[in-house]
Write a protein that holds these residues in place. Structure first.
Motif, PDB file in Angstrom:
ATOM      1  N   ARG A   2       0.830  -1.148  -0.053  1.00 48.12           N
ATOM      2  CA  ARG A   2      -0.089   0.054   0.019  1.00 48.12           C
ATOM      3  C   ARG A   2       0.940   1.071  -0.311  1.00 48.12           C
ATOM      4  NH1 ARG A   2      -4.035  -3.028   3.883  1.00 48.12           N
ATOM      5  NH2 ARG A   2      -4.941  -4.592   2.570  1.00 48.12           N
ATOM      6  N   CYS A   3       2.133   1.075   0.375  1.00 50.10           N
ATOM      7  CA  CYS A   3       3.030   2.123   0.058  1.00 50.10           C
ATOM      8  C   CYS A   3       3.732   2.204  -1.121  1.00 50.10           C
ATOM      9  CB  CYS A   3       4.085   2.030   1.393  1.00 50.10           C
ATOM     10  SG  CYS A   3       3.508   2.507   2.887  1.00 50.10           S
ATOM     11  N   GLY A   4       3.454   1.238  -2.021  1.00 46.84           N
ATOM     12  CA  GLY A   4       3.981   1.135  -3.387  1.00 46.84           C
ATOM     13  C   GLY A   4       5.378   0.899  -3.344  1.00 46.84           C
ATOM     14  N   ARG A   5       5.961   0.330  -1.955  1.00 44.81           N
ATOM     15  CA  ARG A   5       7.413   0.080  -1.922  1.00 44.81           C
ATOM     16  C   ARG A   5       8.350   1.230  -2.278  1.00 44.81           C
ATOM     17  NH1 ARG A   5       6.073  -3.291  -5.790  1.00 44.81           N
ATOM     18  NH2 ARG A   5       8.063  -3.186  -7.048  1.00 44.81           N
ATOM     19  N   LEU A   6       7.527   2.486  -1.922  1.00 45.82           N
ATOM     20  CA  LEU A   6       8.359   3.773  -2.085  1.00 45.82           C
ATOM     21  C   LEU A   6       8.954   4.181  -0.748  1.00 45.82           C
ATOM     22  CD1 LEU A   6       8.412   5.885  -4.515  1.00 45.82           C
ATOM     23  CD2 LEU A   6       6.781   7.293  -3.047  1.00 45.82           C
ATOM     24  N   PRO A   7      10.542   4.382  -0.745  1.00 42.20           N
ATOM     25  CA  PRO A   7      11.088   4.820   0.304  1.00 42.20           C
ATOM     26  C   PRO A   7      10.376   5.720   1.548  1.00 42.20           C
ATOM     27  CG  PRO A   7      12.592   4.126  -1.253  1.00 42.20           C
ATOM     28  CD  PRO A   7      11.199   4.348  -1.887  1.00 42.20           C
ATOM     29  N   LEU A   8      10.174   6.874   0.684  1.00 44.77           N
ATOM     30  CA  LEU A   8       9.714   7.776   1.666  1.00 44.77           C
ATOM     31  C   LEU A   8       8.120   7.535   2.233  1.00 44.77           C
ATOM     32  CD1 LEU A   8       9.361  10.666   2.620  1.00 44.77           C
ATOM     33  CD2 LEU A   8       8.121  11.400   0.391  1.00 44.77           C
ATOM     34  N   ALA A   9       7.376   6.634   1.590  1.00 48.59           N
ATOM     35  CA  ALA A   9       5.960   6.146   2.163  1.00 48.59           C
ATOM     36  C   ALA A   9       6.209   5.497   3.382  1.00 48.59           C
ATOM     37  CB  ALA A   9       5.344   5.558   1.244  1.00 48.59           C
ATOM     38  N   LEU A  10       7.480   4.375   2.969  1.00 54.88           N
ATOM     39  CA  LEU A  10       7.502   3.400   3.946  1.00 54.88           C
ATOM     40  C   LEU A  10       8.425   4.026   5.232  1.00 54.88           C
ATOM     41  CD1 LEU A  10       9.316   1.019   1.393  1.00 54.88           C
ATOM     42  CD2 LEU A  10       7.164   0.360   2.752  1.00 54.88           C
ATOM     43  N   ARG A  11       8.911   5.083   4.976  1.00 51.75           N
ATOM     44  CA  ARG A  11       9.686   5.743   6.265  1.00 51.75           C
ATOM     45  C   ARG A  11       8.755   6.288   6.994  1.00 51.75           C
ATOM     46  NH1 ARG A  11      14.981   6.199   6.591  1.00 51.75           N
ATOM     47  NH2 ARG A  11      16.230   5.677   4.483  1.00 51.75           N
ATOM     48  N   ILE A  12       7.545   6.970   6.512  1.00 50.66           N
ATOM     49  CA  ILE A  12       6.482   7.444   7.131  1.00 50.66           C
ATOM     50  C   ILE A  12       5.760   6.653   7.820  1.00 50.66           C
ATOM     51  CG2 ILE A  12       4.420   9.162   7.028  1.00 50.66           C
ATOM     52  CD1 ILE A  12       5.814  10.497   4.328  1.00 50.66           C
ATOM     53  N   ALA A  13       5.328   5.588   6.895  1.00 50.33           N
ATOM     54  CA  ALA A  13       4.443   4.448   7.772  1.00 50.33           C
ATOM     55  C   ALA A  13       5.321   4.026   8.928  1.00 50.33           C
ATOM     56  CB  ALA A  13       4.383   3.504   6.763  1.00 50.33           C
ATOM     57  N   GLY A  14       6.615   3.595   8.905  1.00 52.91           N
ATOM     58  CA  GLY A  14       7.519   3.159   9.698  1.00 52.91           C
ATOM     59  C   GLY A  14       7.467   4.006  11.032  1.00 52.91           C
ATOM     60  N   ALA A  15       7.618   5.239  11.003  1.00 55.26           N
ATOM     61  CA  ALA A  15       7.932   6.266  11.826  1.00 55.26           C
ATOM     62  C   ALA A  15       6.512   6.381  12.581  1.00 55.26           C
ATOM     63  CB  ALA A  15       8.239   7.664  11.278  1.00 55.26           C
ATOM     64  N   ARG A  16       5.409   6.533  11.868  1.00 56.69           N
ATOM     65  CA  ARG A  16       4.330   6.381  12.789  1.00 56.69           C
ATOM     66  C   ARG A  16       3.865   5.327  13.417  1.00 56.69           C
ATOM     67  NH1 ARG A  16      -0.897   7.748   9.666  1.00 56.69           N
ATOM     68  NH2 ARG A  16      -1.641   8.474  11.674  1.00 56.69           N
ATOM     69  N   LEU A  17       4.436   4.171  12.987  1.00 54.49           N
ATOM     70  CA  LEU A  17       4.077   2.958  13.977  1.00 54.49           C
ATOM     71  C   LEU A  17       5.104   2.879  15.073  1.00 54.49           C
ATOM     72  CD1 LEU A  17       2.614   0.167  14.093  1.00 54.49           C
ATOM     73  CD2 LEU A  17       4.415  -1.004  12.729  1.00 54.49           C
ATOM     74  N   ALA A  18       6.372   3.335  14.923  1.00 54.71           N
ATOM     75  CA  ALA A  18       7.360   3.497  15.916  1.00 54.71           C
ATOM     76  C   ALA A  18       6.602   4.409  17.109  1.00 54.71           C
ATOM     77  CB  ALA A  18       8.848   3.842  15.291  1.00 54.71           C
ATOM     78  N   ALA A  19       6.238   5.403  16.671  1.00 50.46           N
ATOM     79  CA  ALA A  19       5.881   6.276  17.465  1.00 50.46           C
ATOM     80  C   ALA A  19       4.281   5.877  18.392  1.00 50.46           C
ATOM     81  CB  ALA A  19       5.430   7.968  16.649  1.00 50.46           C
ATOM     82  N   ARG A  20       3.725   4.886  17.945  1.00 53.52           N
ATOM     83  CA  ARG A  20       2.339   4.452  18.423  1.00 53.52           C
ATOM     84  C   ARG A  20       2.699   2.977  18.973  1.00 53.52           C
ATOM     85  NH1 ARG A  20       1.832   8.366  14.866  1.00 53.52           N
ATOM     86  NH2 ARG A  20       0.329   9.894  14.973  1.00 53.52           N
ATOM     87  N   PRO A  21       3.120   2.923  19.911  1.00 56.07           N
ATOM     88  CA  PRO A  21       3.396   1.437  20.382  1.00 56.07           C
ATOM     89  C   PRO A  21       2.005   0.848  20.701  1.00 56.07           C
ATOM     90  CG  PRO A  21       4.516   2.978  21.926  1.00 56.07           C
ATOM     91  CD  PRO A  21       3.855   3.884  21.089  1.00 56.07           C
ATOM     92  N   ALA A  22       0.909   1.399  20.951  1.00 59.90           N
ATOM     93  CA  ALA A  22      -0.228   0.692  21.075  1.00 59.90           C
ATOM     94  C   ALA A  22      -0.826   0.018  19.462  1.00 59.90           C
ATOM     95  CB  ALA A  22      -1.324   1.805  21.632  1.00 59.90           C
ATOM     96  N   TRP A  23      -0.312   0.654  18.527  1.00 60.78           N
ATOM     97  CA  TRP A  23      -0.769   0.126  17.382  1.00 60.78           C
ATOM     98  C   TRP A  23      -0.070  -1.365  17.055  1.00 60.78           C
ATOM     99  CZ3 TRP A  23      -1.160   4.496  13.104  1.00 60.78           C
ATOM    100  CH2 TRP A  23      -1.903   5.361  13.578  1.00 60.78           C
ATOM    101  N   SER A  24      -0.774  -1.853  16.306  1.00 55.85           N
ATOM    102  CA  SER A  24       0.004  -3.349  15.662  1.00 55.85           C
ATOM    103  C   SER A  24       0.359  -3.027  14.234  1.00 55.85           C
ATOM    104  CB  SER A  24      -0.707  -4.356  15.844  1.00 55.85           C
ATOM    105  OG  SER A  24      -1.962  -4.307  14.881  1.00 55.85           O
ATOM    106  N   ALA A  25       1.147  -3.617  13.463  1.00 51.72           N
ATOM    107  CA  ALA A  25       1.464  -3.576  11.995  1.00 51.72           C
ATOM    108  C   ALA A  25       0.059  -3.764  11.314  1.00 51.72           C
ATOM    109  CB  ALA A  25       2.401  -4.277  11.540  1.00 51.72           C
ATOM    110  N   ARG A  26      -0.666  -4.549  12.031  1.00 49.29           N
ATOM    111  CA  ARG A  26      -2.213  -4.969  11.080  1.00 49.29           C
ATOM    112  C   ARG A  26      -2.968  -3.770  11.082  1.00 49.29           C
ATOM    113  NH1 ARG A  26      -3.822  -6.877   7.011  1.00 49.29           N
ATOM    114  NH2 ARG A  26      -2.456  -8.588   7.492  1.00 49.29           N
ATOM    115  N   GLU A  27      -3.010  -3.128  12.141  1.00 44.90           N
ATOM    116  CA  GLU A  27      -3.677  -1.883  12.302  1.00 44.90           C
ATOM    117  C   GLU A  27      -3.379  -0.621  11.477  1.00 44.90           C
ATOM    118  OE1 GLU A  27      -5.712   1.234  15.681  1.00 44.90           O
ATOM    119  OE2 GLU A  27      -4.640  -0.399  16.450  1.00 44.90           O
ATOM    120  N   LEU A  28      -2.135  -0.574  11.407  1.00 45.42           N
ATOM    121  CA  LEU A  28      -1.395   0.306  10.366  1.00 45.42           C
ATOM    122  C   LEU A  28      -1.927  -0.099   8.879  1.00 45.42           C
ATOM    123  CD1 LEU A  28       0.043   2.619   9.565  1.00 45.42           C
ATOM    124  CD2 LEU A  28       2.076   1.444   9.788  1.00 45.42           C
TER     125      LEU A  28
END
Length: 721
Positions: A464-490
């Motif tokens: 869903r990020c289209g394997r685009l590095p910028l999108a992957l960094r944003i998605a990864g940073a958001r998940l890292a900043a939200r310990p309550a989220w799971s990868a499935r929720e993102l």
């Protein structure tokens, strides 16, 4: 409070000097001190502590290690380790609190002294800087940690400062006293041509011309035997000067200050290295980096070697260039220049301003830099003519902006930009695309520090990020900043196409914002074409279908499409076929909804669907007649004819996508009339239509299913109404 990393890791405060017994704590503190006052992401720390394959519980374990590190450091030093999303930082309030900061400050002061002509003081300052080293940087931090590229750069910097100190001593008249140190350095670094040059000059000034010439023969033999290359122009010129006993090689009075150099022969206080640091979690791109390095180190003939790297917004062309340039730092011994050309901003950099900045970096005095682009370009060419430089030009707007900034022969230029720079004569062009799936998942894991136990969710996120590095960094940073989220929720949040672009935004990182400059730079007809083509759900757009959507003749449509490909807003997997990166398509859909009326969007989709359906009916006339005229017998399914009777599977996939879009779009008529027009034979007869020849039985079944779905949708809307 002093942190020391130029040697074994030490911490000094009011309670004395202490070391850290736990290896993982040393790795964490070293990682933070290498980037003082900068946030180091949790994902980066995980890789540095455990390597690429860390346990599922690594994030929680890291939190515990940081807590223990703070306790081990004591109250004063431990309070400097701060939590800042998405990771941690060490607060350094003054250069004197970190030996590396003090080292850089002394270097800068020495350069200023040398600029003023006081080489004796400059050498003393560099000796103070070198006195801060107690061995190799971070020598007691586990060697397997991924900070090794950082420590290698520090050790390389230490060597450069030792050489610069020797250079200042030579300027002050020293010669024979430098010979032991220079021989020791050459034994450790036998491929450094600048060291051979310094040793030759010291020997010549000591009255030992024959030994100086012998050093050149040794250097040439070593380089030829081990690397297969001749010495560079600078060393060859020095050899010729020694042979003819050039008076310039002799310093007339020890300690005498040299007069200011002329602009054409100016030398900077030390070779400039203007490169910004690369990202610590750079992932993949091994083949691309190797190919660019090969292009930049090949024989350049009478001009510079030029590599032009382009790709869509967020694909990581800048990081690829920085990775490549840092690896080539030792190859280009006269320095590395860097300029952000701001090609995707409202005000691209003026080449005249960049030329002036480059001239200053290469040693030209301010009052010798002329006004105007052409005079500055002439000065720049003179300054680069006899050097081995790498010039990195990031974010170019176009070839005309780049041409005056290219260095002279023997040097190389690495250019990045959104557009393909087809106007740069002799340049090697490289297109950068999305990451392969494995690298995309690895990058997401590095940034987020999560998802290692949810591979299916990570696969969905990367898709869903289209394997685009910028999108992957944003998605990864958001998940890292939200310990309550799971990868499935993102992954579920990214599944909604209507809001996906809103999800891919954090602080100053924004996928949508990265696409805006390239779009706004388009001429009006091209922008309209981009918006309308983004409405198509089909995987690919053949030229006739795209031309129909745009309501343009094929030749005019092809010209616009190819220019969109050069701008990396469209892809072209093969001639006459076009497509979109998923996130670029979403951006185009948003722009179309804001710019076109519903009727205009619907008309474009209908034109495209009609052209796609008509393509299936454009089989060879003999094949069309045979398919329509022949009934099916028990022994003849109608699918065993020659290949020219059947459209390619891609045509079938595109056709089904268009039918689905026609039937599913709100406000569109669900009557299959367009389909019946394109395919005269009834779908429920025994006579196969061209659709059936495309994929035995599957296409007709898909069409029937789509019709039933559309009829149910009509019924549901009628009931709701």
């Amino acid at each position: 409070m002093i942190f020391r990393i130029l040697g074994p890791l030490l911490v000094e405060d009011g309670q004395g000097t202490r070391t850290l017994a736990a290896p993982k704590q040393r790795v964490i503190l070293a990682s933070l001190l290498l980037r003082p006052n900068q946030v180091v992401p949790v994902a980066d720390l995980l890789d540095r502590v455990w390597g690429k394959h860390h346990p599922a519980s690594a994030t929680a374990t890291l939190y515990n290690h940081v807590a223990r590190l703070r306790r081990s450091l004591g109250d004063e030093a431990g309070a400097r380790v701060l939590t800042r999303a998405p990771g941690y930082l060490v607060e350094i309030r003054d250069d004197r609190e970190l030996d590396l900061g003090r080292f850089h400050a002394l270097r800068a002061t020495a350069a200023n002294a040398a600029q003023d002509g006081d080489h004796d003081r400059a050498a003393d300052l560099l000796r103070q800087a070198l006195g801060l080293w107690r061995g190799n940087a971070l020598s007691d931090v586990p060697a397997g940690a991924t900070h090794s590229p950082d420590t290698e750069q520090l050790d390389e910097l230490r060597l450069a400062v030792r050489q610069q100190c020797v250079e200042y001593d030579l300027e002050c008249g020293a010669a024979e006293s430098l010979l032991p140190e220079l021989r020791h350095l050459l034994a450790a670094h036998p491929f450094r041509e600048d060291l051979y040059g310094q040793l030759m000059r010291a020997l010549y000034r000591s009255g030992r011309q024959a030994e100086a010439l012998d050093v050149f023969r040794t250097a040439r033999a070593t380089l030829l035997d081990e690397l297969g290359v001749e010495p560079g122009p600078a060393l060859q010129r020095l050899h010729a000067s020694v042979l003819r006993q050039d008076p310039v090689l002799v310093c007339e009075q020890p300690g005498r200050l040299r007069p200011p150099p002329s602009p054409a022969s100016a030398e900077p206080a030390c070779p400039p290295v203007q490169l910004p640091p690369g990202v610590p979690d750079f992932t993949g791109r091994r083949e691309e980096v190797a190919a660019v390095i090969a292009a930049l180190t090949a024989d350049g003939g009478d001009g510079p070697r030029v590599a032009a790297v382009s790709g869509p917004a967020g694909v990581g062309t800048t990081e690829l260039a920085l990775r490549t340039a840092w690896r080539l730092r030792g190859t280009f011994t006269d320095g590395v220049l860097f300029a952000d050309l701001r090609g995707q901003q409202c005000g691209p950099a003026d080449p005249a301003d960049v030329l002036a900045a480059f001239a200053r970096a290469l040693g030209a005095a301010e009052d010798t830099i002329p006004a105007g682009q052409e005079p500055r370009a002439a000065l720049y060419r003179g300054l680069t003519a006899r050097r081995r430089l790498l010039v990195v030009l990031d974010g170019a707007a176009g070839s005309s902006q780049v041409r005056p900034l290219l260095p002279g022969p023997g040097s190389a230029a690495l250019v990045t930009g959104r557009r393909r720079l087809t106007g740069l004569a002799g340049a090697r062009l490289f297109d950068v695309g999305p990451l392969p799936q494995a690298d995309a998942a690895e990058l997401f894991g590095k940034v987020s520090g999560r998802g290692h136990d949810e591979p299916d969710a990570v696969a969905a996120i990367t898709a869903r990020c289209g394997r685009l590095p910028l999108a992957l960094r944003i998605a990864g940073a958001r998940l890292a900043a939200r310990p309550a989220w799971s990868a499935r929720e993102l992954a579920d949040r990214l599944a909604d196409r209507r809001h996906r672009m809103d999800e891919l935004r954090t602080e100053d990182l924004d996928v949508r914002a990265g696409l805006v400059p390239g779009y706004t730079a388009l001429p009006g007809p091209h922008a309209r074409a981009f918006r309308l083509l983004a409405l198509a759900d089909a995987p690919t757009l053949p030229l006739p279908v795209a031309a129909a959507m745009l309501d343009l003749p094929r030749r005019g449509a092809e010209r616009i499409l190819e220019e969109l490909v050069d701008a990396h807003l469209l892809t072209s997997p093969r001639q006459g076929s076009y497509g979109f990166h998923d996130l670029v398509r979403l951006f185009g859909e948003e722009r179309s909804a804001a710019s076109e009326t519903a009727q205009e969007r619907l008309a474009a989709v209908r034109r495209g669907a009609g052209a796609a359906l008509a393509r299936v009916d454009q089989l060879d006339p003999r094949g069309r007649q045979a398919v329509r005229g022949a009934g099916r017998s028990p022994g003849n399914s109608g699918h065993d004819g020659p290949a020219w009777l059947r459209p390619a599977p891609e045509e079938v996939e595109n056709l089904c996508a268009w039918i689905r879009q026609l039937f599913a779009t709100d406000g569109m008529p669900v009557s299959p009339a367009p389909l019946d027009t394109a395919t005269p034979a009834p779908l429920d007869t025994a006579t196969p239509a061209p659709l059936d020849t495309a994929a035995p039985g599957r296409t007709s079944a898909a069409v029937r299913r789509l019709r039933l779905d559309s009829e149910r949708a009509v019924g549901n809307r009628a009931v709701a109404g």
